[in-house]
Design a protein around this motif. Structure first.
Motif, PDB file in Angstrom:
ATOM      1  N   GLN A  28       6.928  -0.189   0.716  1.00 24.26           N
ATOM      2  CA  GLN A  28       7.096  -1.344   1.583  1.00 24.26           C
ATOM      3  C   GLN A  28       7.069  -0.934   3.047  1.00 24.26           C
ATOM      4  O   GLN A  28       6.488  -1.618   3.894  1.00 24.26           O
ATOM      5  N   ARG A  64       3.725  -7.234  -1.752  1.00 26.18           N
ATOM      6  CA  ARG A  64       4.276  -6.264  -0.808  1.00 26.18           C
ATOM      7  C   ARG A  64       3.831  -6.582   0.623  1.00 26.18           C
ATOM      8  O   ARG A  64       4.625  -6.499   1.565  1.00 26.18           O
ATOM      9  N   THR A  96       3.506  -0.206   4.083  1.00 25.32           N
ATOM     10  CA  THR A  96       2.755  -1.457   4.134  1.00 25.32           C
ATOM     11  C   THR A  96       3.088  -2.226   5.397  1.00 25.32           C
ATOM     12  O   THR A  96       2.205  -2.780   6.066  1.00 25.32           O
TER      13      THR A  96
END
Length: 238
Positions: free
Chosen positions: A20, A201, A23
């Protein structure tokens, strides 16, 4: 300036990372890019007419020249239209518009997934997606990811059993483009669960970025420009 909108589905694919945190970093780098002063929307709008050759090249050229964008943008759109026209050479196809697909990401959000049109050739149906960018285009593996996304969002209902055709027009700067026609069978196979998890995500990263106290004007002034990629983010999951 408010936060830029969530990127389109084909750009979300490139932003998926293993964690995460990674991302979120990749998405932030994408969002702070300077907005381009032109797009390939005119070429997309003309693509079905070029593919079926329902309009002469002179009319397609006039439509590109009439677009309100810098000369470089008109020239690039015209280049793409000519390559789509060449991709339809010798083919007998019927093209039709189609509604965007929707992928339920969570209870309060559906992701829009758009193709350019669908066509019928020899009694078989295929959904057409144009990749007009010379650079900052999807890699082969990312194209496989996007193909899986198209299957989830578009190849259902009346389009169940249809194929996908991608016209990829990427190429090195300063050199001729390298047009490729790819069908689903040509794309790397990506598990659909990886698609939905990855998109989730990115969306959660977008929600986290929206809560940040960010001066978007200042960030985008420091970002990249044109069709150039942003600073290198962490390696992609794909």
């Amino acid at each position: 300036m408010p936060i830029p909108p969530l990127p389109p589905s084909h750009d979300l694919v490139r932003l998926i990372r293993p964690t995460q945190e990674e991302t979120e970093f990749a998405l932030l780098e994408h969002l702070k890019r300077k907005p381009t002063v032109w797009s390939y929307q005119r070429a997309r709008a003309l693509s079905s007419f070029a593919f079926t050759r329902d309009a002469p090249l002179s009319a397609l050229k006039a439509a590109c020249d009439a677009a309100r964008m810098p000369g470089a943008g008109r020239a690039s759109n015209w280049e793409v239209v000519q390559l789509v026209h060449a991709a339809g050479a010798g083919r007998i196809v019927q093209c039709h518009g189609m509604d965007d697909g929707r992928l339920r990401v969570r209870r309060d959000l559906d992701l829009r997934v758009a193709a350019d049109f669908y066509f019928v050739e020899g009694g078989k149906v295929a959904v057409f997606w144009l990749q007009p960018r010379r650079s900052y285009a999807l890699t082969d593996t990312q194209l496989g990811m996007f193909g899986a996304l198209l299957r989830l969002a578009l190849l259902r209902g009346d389009f169940a059993g249809a194929d996908v055709e991608v016209l990829d027009l990427a190429g090195p700067d300063g050199e001729p483009r390298n047009p490729r026609t790819l069908r689903l069978a040509d794309l790397p196979t990506v598990d659909e669960g990886m698609v939905t998890d990855g998109i989730q995500r990115v969306v959660e990263a977008y929600d986290a970025i929206k809560k940040m106290d960010i001066d978007w004007d200042a960030l985008r002034r420091r970002g990249g420009k044109g069709d150039a990629p942003p600073p290198a983010p962490p390696p992609s999951l794909f």
